[in-house]
Write a protein that holds these residues in place. Sequence first.
Motif, short mmCIF file in Angstrom:
data_model
loop_
_atom_site.label_atom_id
_atom_site.label_comp_id
_atom_site.label_asym_id
_atom_site.label_seq_id
_atom_site.Cartn_x
_atom_site.Cartn_y
_atom_site.Cartn_z
N LEU A 1 -10.37 -0.52 30.76
CA LEU A 1 -10.24 -1.33 32.01
C LEU A 1 -11.26 -0.79 33.18
CD1 LEU A 1 -8.60 -3.70 33.64
CD2 LEU A 1 -6.85 -1.82 34.05
N ILE A 2 -12.12 -1.63 33.73
CA ILE A 2 -12.93 -1.13 34.68
C ILE A 2 -12.72 -1.61 36.15
CG2 ILE A 2 -15.40 -0.83 35.39
CD1 ILE A 2 -16.00 -1.43 32.27
N THR A 3 -12.27 -1.05 37.08
CA THR A 3 -11.72 -1.35 38.21
C THR A 3 -12.56 -1.10 39.24
OG1 THR A 3 -10.29 0.53 38.63
CG2 THR A 3 -9.21 -1.19 37.38
N GLY A 4 -12.44 -1.77 40.36
CA GLY A 4 -13.32 -1.47 41.71
C GLY A 4 -13.45 -2.58 42.35
N GLU A 5 -13.84 -2.60 43.68
CA GLU A 5 -14.15 -3.68 44.51
C GLU A 5 -15.42 -4.64 44.04
OE1 GLU A 5 -15.02 -2.30 48.46
OE2 GLU A 5 -13.13 -1.39 48.51
N SER A 6 -15.25 -5.90 44.52
CA SER A 6 -16.52 -6.65 44.29
C SER A 6 -17.83 -6.17 44.53
CB SER A 6 -16.30 -7.86 44.86
OG SER A 6 -17.56 -8.89 44.76
N VAL B 1 -18.87 -12.10 27.19
CA VAL B 1 -18.07 -11.86 28.27
C VAL B 1 -17.33 -13.19 28.40
CG1 VAL B 1 -18.15 -11.73 31.03
CG2 VAL B 1 -19.79 -10.44 29.75
N ALA B 2 -15.94 -13.13 28.61
CA ALA B 2 -14.95 -14.34 28.52
C ALA B 2 -14.63 -14.45 29.88
CB ALA B 2 -14.07 -13.82 27.55
N GLN B 3 -14.48 -15.84 30.20
CA GLN B 3 -13.55 -16.45 31.15
C GLN B 3 -12.23 -16.78 30.79
OE1 GLN B 3 -15.19 -15.61 34.32
NE2 GLN B 3 -17.14 -15.18 33.32
N ALA B 4 -11.37 -17.09 31.77
CA ALA B 4 -10.14 -17.60 31.18
C ALA B 4 -10.48 -19.08 30.54
CB ALA B 4 -9.31 -18.26 32.56
N GLY C 1 -18.13 -7.53 15.62
CA GLY C 1 -17.83 -6.35 15.91
C GLY C 1 -18.28 -5.66 17.02
N GLY C 2 -18.85 -6.53 17.91
CA GLY C 2 -19.56 -5.80 18.98
C GLY C 2 -18.49 -5.54 20.17
N SER C 3 -18.71 -6.01 21.39
CA SER C 3 -17.84 -5.91 22.51
C SER C 3 -17.35 -7.15 22.91
CB SER C 3 -18.65 -5.11 23.62
OG SER C 3 -18.99 -3.87 23.08
N LEU C 4 -16.09 -7.19 23.57
CA LEU C 4 -15.58 -8.70 24.21
C LEU C 4 -15.09 -8.20 25.38
CD1 LEU C 4 -14.82 -11.51 24.21
CD2 LEU C 4 -12.61 -10.90 22.88
N VAL C 5 -15.60 -8.74 26.72
CA VAL C 5 -15.02 -8.36 28.06
C VAL C 5 -14.55 -9.39 28.73
CG1 VAL C 5 -16.10 -7.28 30.23
CG2 VAL C 5 -17.05 -6.81 28.10
N PHE C 6 -13.40 -9.40 29.36
CA PHE C 6 -12.55 -10.03 29.99
C PHE C 6 -12.53 -9.95 31.42
CE2 PHE C 6 -10.07 -9.84 26.09
CZ PHE C 6 -10.03 -11.14 25.75
N ALA D 1 -12.29 -5.11 30.03
CA ALA D 1 -11.91 -5.82 31.06
C ALA D 1 -12.38 -5.25 32.29
CB ALA D 1 -10.28 -6.14 31.05
N THR D 2 -12.63 -6.34 33.41
CA THR D 2 -12.85 -5.61 34.70
C THR D 2 -11.94 -6.19 35.70
OG1 THR D 2 -14.38 -7.45 35.13
CG2 THR D 2 -15.24 -5.66 34.09
N SER D 3 -11.55 -5.71 36.74
CA SER D 3 -10.58 -6.40 37.73
C SER D 3 -10.85 -5.60 39.05
CB SER D 3 -9.18 -5.99 37.30
OG SER D 3 -8.28 -6.57 38.30
#
Length: 308
Positions: free
Chosen positions: A19-24, A48-51, A69-74, A104-106
């Motif tokens: 989980l990667i967090t931080g300001e825009s 990269v996945a959106q809702a 088998g790669g990477s899935l980022v929400f 995931a990023t937030s």
Amino acid sequence: MQALYRLVARVMNTDLAVLITGESGTGKSLIARAIHDFSDRRTLPFVVAQAQDLQGADGPSALIARARGGSLVFDEVGDFDDEAQGRIVRLLDTLGSNAPRIMATSQVDLGRRMEGGGFRQDLFYRLGGVTLAVPSLRERVDDIPALAEHFLTRGEREGFALRRLNAEAMELIRAYSWPGNVRQLENTVRRLLVTSPEEEIGRSEVEAILGNQPAMEPMKGGGEGDRLSASVAKHLKRYFDLHGGALPPPGLYGRILREVEMPLIEIALDATAGNQAKCADLLGINRNTLRKKITELDIRVTRRRKLM
């Protein structure tokens, strides 16, 4: 940032969710991409996945098929509604062998949102195998000159004329709070490359661009008056400190008032559907005073029907 990079190196080739967090604008997506590009999965897909990608009966399974088998980022998972969050939980519970690396990023505090009932607890703990907190640019002031020089050099490679910032211009860039973080700094440097007629970029050119951008740090917390006051005081103290023994440029009072007045009036106008009489009453000021402020601040007023 060096501590962050060391942590990235340690988790790069694990299967833990990240989980990667931080300001825009701090570079969360770039961190996710770097984890993928320097990992053992670098030759596999980066998705990269959106809702909306989770919608439909086949949405989750289609994402897994794309990521292999790669990477899935929400991306900005904190903005996903409860239904989308539930779909992610079910997706994660069905992962088998050859599953993608989950990230995931937030930009919102998911822990606080979870406590308020706005984010699923089961998803929070599934995504938070490792949390990487990306600091804001104002928390790493010493990086600002190096980043500005990097963007100037990259501009030259992209075909812009060679430019450099003189000492006063660099001082002003270093003192600014950069609420939009690295992305805002990059866009500002690109504007300077386009608009500056001379090889050396001076303070006045930087002031002309930053004068039309926010000068305040993003406000955090519940929005109470004492939090706002504390945030303003913190910003102003840091602004004075960064000038050392010298004073900031004249006109500070007007610049700060403008930064507060403009969003206040714009939000109040939006809340009253552009009705200036209602807006003036809401703000507790004379209608003629409001009109004058709208003209001075060059605020665009659009009348519309307010849906309640």
